[in-house]
Design an enzyme around this catalytic site. Structure first.
Site, PDB file in Angstrom:
ATOM      1  N   LYS A 298       1.019  -1.161   0.084  1.00 11.66           N
ATOM      2  CA  LYS A 298       0.069   0.014   0.002  1.00 11.66           C
ATOM      3  C   LYS A 298       1.003   1.276   0.212  1.00 11.66           C
ATOM      4  O   LYS A 298       1.833   1.006   0.336  1.00 11.66           O
ATOM      5  CB  LYS A 298      -0.600  -0.032   1.283  1.00 11.66           C
TER       6      LYS A 298
ATOM      7  N   SER B 201      -8.383  -5.437 -11.081  1.00 14.57           N
ATOM      8  CA  SER B 201      -7.052  -5.117 -11.219  1.00 14.57           C
ATOM      9  C   SER B 201      -6.370  -6.120 -11.752  1.00 14.57           C
ATOM     10  O   SER B 201      -5.433  -5.969 -12.592  1.00 14.57           O
ATOM     11  CB  SER B 201      -6.493  -4.333  -9.893  1.00 14.57           C
TER      12      SER B 201
HETATM   13  P1  NAD Z   1     -12.875   8.155  -2.315  1.00 14.57           P
HETATM   14  O1  NAD Z   1     -11.801   9.096  -2.034  1.00 14.57           O
HETATM   15  O2  NAD Z   1     -13.152   8.071  -3.895  1.00 14.57           O
HETATM   16  O3  NAD Z   1     -13.928   8.382  -1.515  1.00 14.57           O
HETATM   17  C1  NAD Z   1     -14.120   8.672  -0.178  1.00 14.57           C
HETATM   18  C2  NAD Z   1     -15.260   9.321   0.136  1.00 14.57           C
HETATM   19  O4  NAD Z   1     -15.502   9.331   1.660  1.00 14.57           O
HETATM   20  C3  NAD Z   1     -15.281  10.760  -0.265  1.00 14.57           C
HETATM   21  O5  NAD Z   1     -16.562  10.894  -0.901  1.00 14.57           O
HETATM   22  C4  NAD Z   1     -14.955  11.564   0.989  1.00 14.57           C
HETATM   23  O6  NAD Z   1     -15.709  12.727   0.703  1.00 14.57           O
HETATM   24  C5  NAD Z   1     -15.813  10.683   2.014  1.00 14.57           C
HETATM   25  N1  NAD Z   1     -15.228  10.971   3.456  1.00 14.57           N
HETATM   26  C6  NAD Z   1     -14.002  11.073   3.924  1.00 14.57           C
HETATM   27  N2  NAD Z   1     -14.160  11.364   4.993  1.00 14.57           N
HETATM   28  C7  NAD Z   1     -15.109  11.084   5.455  1.00 14.57           C
HETATM   29  C8  NAD Z   1     -16.062  11.314   6.765  1.00 14.57           C
HETATM   30  N3  NAD Z   1     -15.436  11.538   7.844  1.00 14.57           N
HETATM   31  N4  NAD Z   1     -17.201  10.978   6.798  1.00 14.57           N
HETATM   32  C9  NAD Z   1     -17.990  10.549   5.785  1.00 14.57           C
HETATM   33  N5  NAD Z   1     -17.220  10.754   4.701  1.00 14.57           N
HETATM   34  C10 NAD Z   1     -16.058  10.844   4.345  1.00 14.57           C
HETATM   35  O7  NAD Z   1     -12.057   6.776  -1.877  1.00 14.57           O
HETATM   36  P2  NAD Z   1     -12.406   5.421  -2.234  1.00 14.57           P
HETATM   37  O8  NAD Z   1     -11.612   4.978  -3.389  1.00 14.57           O
HETATM   38  O9  NAD Z   1     -14.044   5.294  -2.684  1.00 14.57           O
HETATM   39  O10 NAD Z   1     -12.253   4.383  -0.864  1.00 14.57           O
HETATM   40  C11 NAD Z   1     -13.050   4.541   0.260  1.00 14.57           C
HETATM   41  C12 NAD Z   1     -12.741   3.337   1.033  1.00 14.57           C
HETATM   42  O11 NAD Z   1     -12.720   2.101   0.307  1.00 14.57           O
HETATM   43  C13 NAD Z   1     -11.337   3.329   1.652  1.00 14.57           C
HETATM   44  O12 NAD Z   1     -11.107   2.803   2.894  1.00 14.57           O
HETATM   45  C14 NAD Z   1     -10.377   2.613   0.398  1.00 14.57           C
HETATM   46  O13 NAD Z   1      -9.269   2.015   1.059  1.00 14.57           O
HETATM   47  C15 NAD Z   1     -11.317   1.585   0.397  1.00 14.57           C
HETATM   48  N6  NAD Z   1     -11.304   0.790  -1.008  1.00 14.57           N
HETATM   49  C16 NAD Z   1     -11.121   1.486  -2.134  1.00 14.57           C
HETATM   50  C17 NAD Z   1     -10.829   0.740  -3.696  1.00 14.57           C
HETATM   51  C18 NAD Z   1     -11.104   1.363  -4.809  1.00 14.57           C
HETATM   52  O14 NAD Z   1     -11.009   0.582  -5.794  1.00 14.57           O
HETATM   53  N7  NAD Z   1     -10.927   2.790  -4.756  1.00 14.57           N
HETATM   54  C19 NAD Z   1     -10.926  -0.501  -3.232  1.00 14.57           C
HETATM   55  C20 NAD Z   1     -10.753  -1.251  -1.941  1.00 14.57           C
HETATM   56  C21 NAD Z   1     -11.115  -0.595  -0.976  1.00 14.57           C
END
Ligand code: NAD
Length: 475
Positions: free
Chosen positions: A108, A365
């Site tokens: 990561k 991926s």
């Molecule tokens: P992202 O940045 O696209 O979205 C995150 C969202 O959460 C944003 O809209 C942000 O404004 C909101 N947010 C941030 N802090 C917050 C809070 N305190 N309260 C409420 N909302 C809040 O990120 P993402 O890619 O959607 O990732 C979200 C989660 O999913 C993370 O934990 C990430 O590790 C996990 N994840 C993502 C992927 C991926 O393919 N993008 C894959 C596996 C896991």
């Protein structure tokens, strides 16, 4: 998010969940320790001249396990990024890949930055410089370490990283496989952007196919009409909420964002809410729901399914006992601390754990990486050949039986699978397969051990596979 001081950090929380699973296994303490520890974490500090001054940034790339290579894991842009966070996330990547049988080790990365503070051209320079620091240390490399998007990054950043690698490794024919989650013109794959949210949808659909599992959560029926609250309307939360409401009839009754939330009993129009957020930067004054200034207590509201899809530790010792949802699916990584996990388990809450629930991203991926290495789009060779066979069969059936099939049926039956269809099929198969293995172990053990839940099953399966790799290596 109001995390009480007495709770361990994110990495310790993941390690506690690991230890809990190991307590049900018969592997040696030495091997368990070797699997648990993070192999290495590289910290880079670099300066970029912006707005007339030098700005120094701190980035990380952590490698948890190299039992399989390349190692894989997203790159996060957020102010929360630190060594503890990337190491916890790298550990989760190892277990996730092992659970869904994707042949990668866990890694990561992260850059401590608020992407909203910078203009796109500034972000590009910062991202390229960060990528340069990682590439020159082989921490981005098609056969050694392959990043992907995570919180605060998306296909735009992945395209910059891919291009930076191509410029530095001009003779590497597999250069495009150095990163996944790219846009299509940079070598991406159809269905990657939506993949994690799509995987959450497939996981819930699979859960609702099993009466015993629904019964454990006190639920019945299917997803139609189920009331869902989502935290985080980013990549993962948006796609999960969109598919569950538009395709499966669920009602998204609450959306929690960092700067306010929405609630509406009859269900919120996800695209309209997303569009409002994009245009106004907040849900305030959104006409299709009630705006709530402090949204965090919505995590505790009455609903059938809670989907934390924002960040780690959202459900912790300070709020776990008030969380009412009978079913929680961890779309984010680590949204429930180890302490909260114990409280929820004792209450009978069913948790579909992160290492499984959000594995859709790394699964697709993997397909993208394979596509990049094979230099050919999935379905390109066989699609028309398949169509010709299907057409021949339909024509022969119509001729010999005298029955004419409807044009709609013929069109659906005849058309050969394109890349998106194949990606969705592979993802669905992966999500169903891994869930089946977890639930079988869960139901087998939970009668005797009340503390054996789906998460424990997921960890046991994953740890067993990593241990198997080490055994095969003679360690
Ligand atoms: P992202 O940045 O696209 O979205 C995150 C969202 O959460 C944003 O809209 C942000 O404004 C909101 N947010 C941030 N802090 C917050 C809070 N305190 N309260 C409420 N909302 C809040 O990120 P993402 O890619 O959607 O990732 C979200 C989660 O999913 C993370 O934990 C990430 O590790 C996990 N994840 C993502 C992927 C991926 O393919 N993008 C894959 C596996 C896991």
């Amino acid at each position: 998010m109001n995390k009480p001081l007495m709770e361990p950090g994110f990495r310790d929380s993941v390690n506690r969940l690991f230890d809990h699973a190991v307590s049900f296994m018969s592997i040696s303490p030495g091997l368990a320790e070797k699997i648990k520890v993070v192999n290495s974490t590289y910290i880079v500090r670099f300066g970029v001249k912006l707005r007339g001054d030098i700005h120094t940034f701190t980035g990380y790339r952590s490698v948890h396990s190299e039992h399989a290579e390349p190692v894989k894991g997203g790159i996060r842009f957020a102010m929360s990024v630190d060594q503890d966070e990337v190491e916890a996330l790298a550990s989760l990547m190892t277990y996730k890949c092992a659970l869904v049988e994707v042949p990668f080790g866990g890694s990561k990365g992260g850059l401590r930055i608020n992407p909203r503070d910078w203009e796109p051209d500034e972000l590009e320079r910062i991202t390229r410089r960060f990528a340069y620091e990682l590439i020159k240390r082989d921490l981005i490399h098609p056969s050694q370490n392959v990043p992907a998007p995570d919180m605060g990054t998306g296909e735009r950043e992945m395209a910059w990283i891919a291009d930076q690698y191509r410029r530095m490794a001009t003779t590497d024919i597999n250069a495009r496989a150095c990163v996944t989650g790219k846009p299509l013109p940079s070598g991406g794959i159809r269905g990657r952007t939506e993949a994690t949210g799509r995987g959450v949808q497939y996981a819930l659909l699979e859960f609702f196919r099993h009466d015993d599992d629904k019964k454990a959560a006190g639920l019945s029926g299917d997803l139609e009409g189920k009331r869902i609250i989502v935290q985080g309307l980013g990549n993962v939360g948006y796609h999960a909420a969109k598919f569950l409401s538009e395709e499966d009839g669920a009602k998204i009754t609450g959306i929690i964002e960092y700067n306010g939330s929405l609630y509406w009993d009859d269900g919120i129009d996800i695209d309209a809410a997303k569009d409002w957020m994009t245009r106004h930067g907040s849900f305030r004054d959104f006409p299709g729901a009630t705006f709530i200034e402090d949204g965090a207590p919505l995590l505790e509201a009455d609903c059938d399914i809670l989907i934390p899809a924002a960040m780690e530790s959202a459900i912790n010792l300070s709020n776990a006992d008030r969380v009412k949802a009978p079913l929680i699916i961890e779309a984010a990584n680590g949204p429930i601390t180890a302490g909260a996990d114990t409280i929820l388990r004792a209450k009978g809450t069913v948790i579909i754990p992160d290492l499984y629930a959000n594995a859709g991203g790394v699964t697709v991926s993997y397909f993208e990486w394979v596509k990049n290495l094979s230099h050919i789009r999935f379905g390109r060779m066989q699609r028309r050949e398949e169509e010709a066979h299907h057409r021949m069969l339909i024509e022969e059936l119509e001729r010999s039986s005298g029955v004419t099939f409807s044009d709609k049926f013929k069109q659906r039956y005849i058309s050969g699978a394109d890349e998106l269809t194949l990606v969705r099929s592979g993802l669905d198969d992966t999500m169903r397969g891994a869930y089946g293995q977890m639930r079988e172990m869960w139901h087998d053990k939970r009668g005797k051990h009340s503390e054996f839940d789906l998460r424990t099953a997921g960890y046991v399966l994953a740890i067993d596979r990593v241990a198997g790799s080490y055994a095969a290596l003679g360690l």
